[in-house]
Motif scaffolding. Structure first.
Motif: not given
Length: 315
Positions: A302-308, A293-300, A25-34
């Motif tokens: 969805r997690l990115v959307r909810e984190a944003e 954020i509920d990360a039980t199902h691990g859908d990255l 998740l951290a890497q995906a957020l860093a990608e999206r936010r530069g």
């Protein structure tokens, strides 16, 4: 109280227990936010400790990562040193207009960077009192030293794992200074922010997390954890008081020494990691800044959307 430092972008903290999916998740957020990722993990700082600490392999890193491989396993390290390092990273990134995604399960390292924590002199390296207690742990072992701490300061001992030699030593130091680890721990609740920060936490249903941890340990062994430990031992890893006590490493050392089978070591790693995850959850649950954020199902995705959504619009 120190005023909160001004940053172009608040520090984004991604926290939670081990195996919850923080790194992805951290890497995906860093990608999206530069931005870039700053790992806040007290064992990922060590070079050569890759598989057992769950580092994202170098070939899979899509953004710059900091906080990895910054010290050899034999070098003592502390939250005070990480604070200095981490703040240099945060401010260097901010000067370039890049947000820092602070990712980690070592809660004290996270807070050391973003909160106004002032470490006493004993937290620094080259401390004579610390050296004397290091010698005690080396002579008697971490668990025996912990038992001595329990007799002297049971309140502090209750907060420290018997194998956590680093914190056992720190607890003895604080007693020498006329205070206690438990008292310092209580003070954390009232510490003010040093940087503006947003927190996202990943919550995983306990039964699912246990299964993830078990699969992760099996995967580490398949990836070559035993060979990694052998290489470290050849480089003098056994004498590294802190790093050699890491979960996943001390058990493999015991297996290589013939004190248990590899199968028994794997089960001990799993059990120790389950306990560690529980302590992580307890630590982070106390911080009311965290948006969970509920990360039980691990859908990255969805997690990115909810984190944003939790973090709000970018500046």
């Amino acid at each position: 109280m120190t005023a909160v430092r001004t940053l172009r972008h608040p520090v984004i903290c991604v926290v939670g227990p081990t195996s919850s999916g923080k790194s992805a998740l951290a890497q995906a957020l860093a990608e999206r936010r530069g931005g870039a990722v700053l790992s806040a993990d007290s064992m990922q700082i060590y070079r050569g400790m890759d598989i057992g600490t769950g580092k994202i392999p170098a070939g899979e890193r899509t953004v710059p990562h900091f906080g990895l491989d910054i010290a050899p396993p034999g070098q003592p390290f502390s939250a005070a040193l990480f604070q200095r390092y981490g703040r240099e990273v945060v401010e260097s990134l901010d000067e370039r207009g890049a947000p820092c995604i602070l990712c980690g399960g070592t809660g004290f390292y996270v807070r050391a960077v973003v909160d106004d924590y002032d470490f006493p002199a004993g937290e620094q390296r080259g401390n004579a009192v610390r050296d004397s207690y290091r010698a005690l742990v080396e002579e008697k072992g971490a668990e025996e030293a912990w038992r001595e701490l329990e007799k002297t300061d049971p309140e502090s001992a209750a907060l420290i794992h018997p194998n956590d030699s680093k914190r056992v030593i720190r607890a003895f130091e604080l007693l020498f200074e006329g205070t206690s680890y438990a008292r310092q721990h209580e003070k954390l609740a009232g510490i003010q922010p040093y940087y503006p920060a947003c927190f996202v936490g990943l919550a995983v249903e306990p039964g699912v997390l246990r299964e993830r941890i078990d699969r992760r340990v099996d995967s580490m062994l398949e990836q070559g954890l035993v060979a990694e430990v052998k290489d470290l031992l050849n480089e003098g890893f056994r004498e590294s008081l802190t790093a050699a006590q890491a979960i996943g490493y001390k058990e493999i050392v015991a297996a290589l020494d013939g004190r248990m089978s590899l199968e028994e070591a794997a089960e001990q790693i799993k059990a120790s990691t389950h306990r560690y995850a529980k302590r992580q959850r307890t630590w982070f649950r106390k911080d009311e800044r965290i948006r969970w954020i509920d990360a039980t199902h691990g859908d990255l995705k969805r997690l990115v959307r909810e984190a944003e959504n939790a973090l709000g619009p970018q500046r």
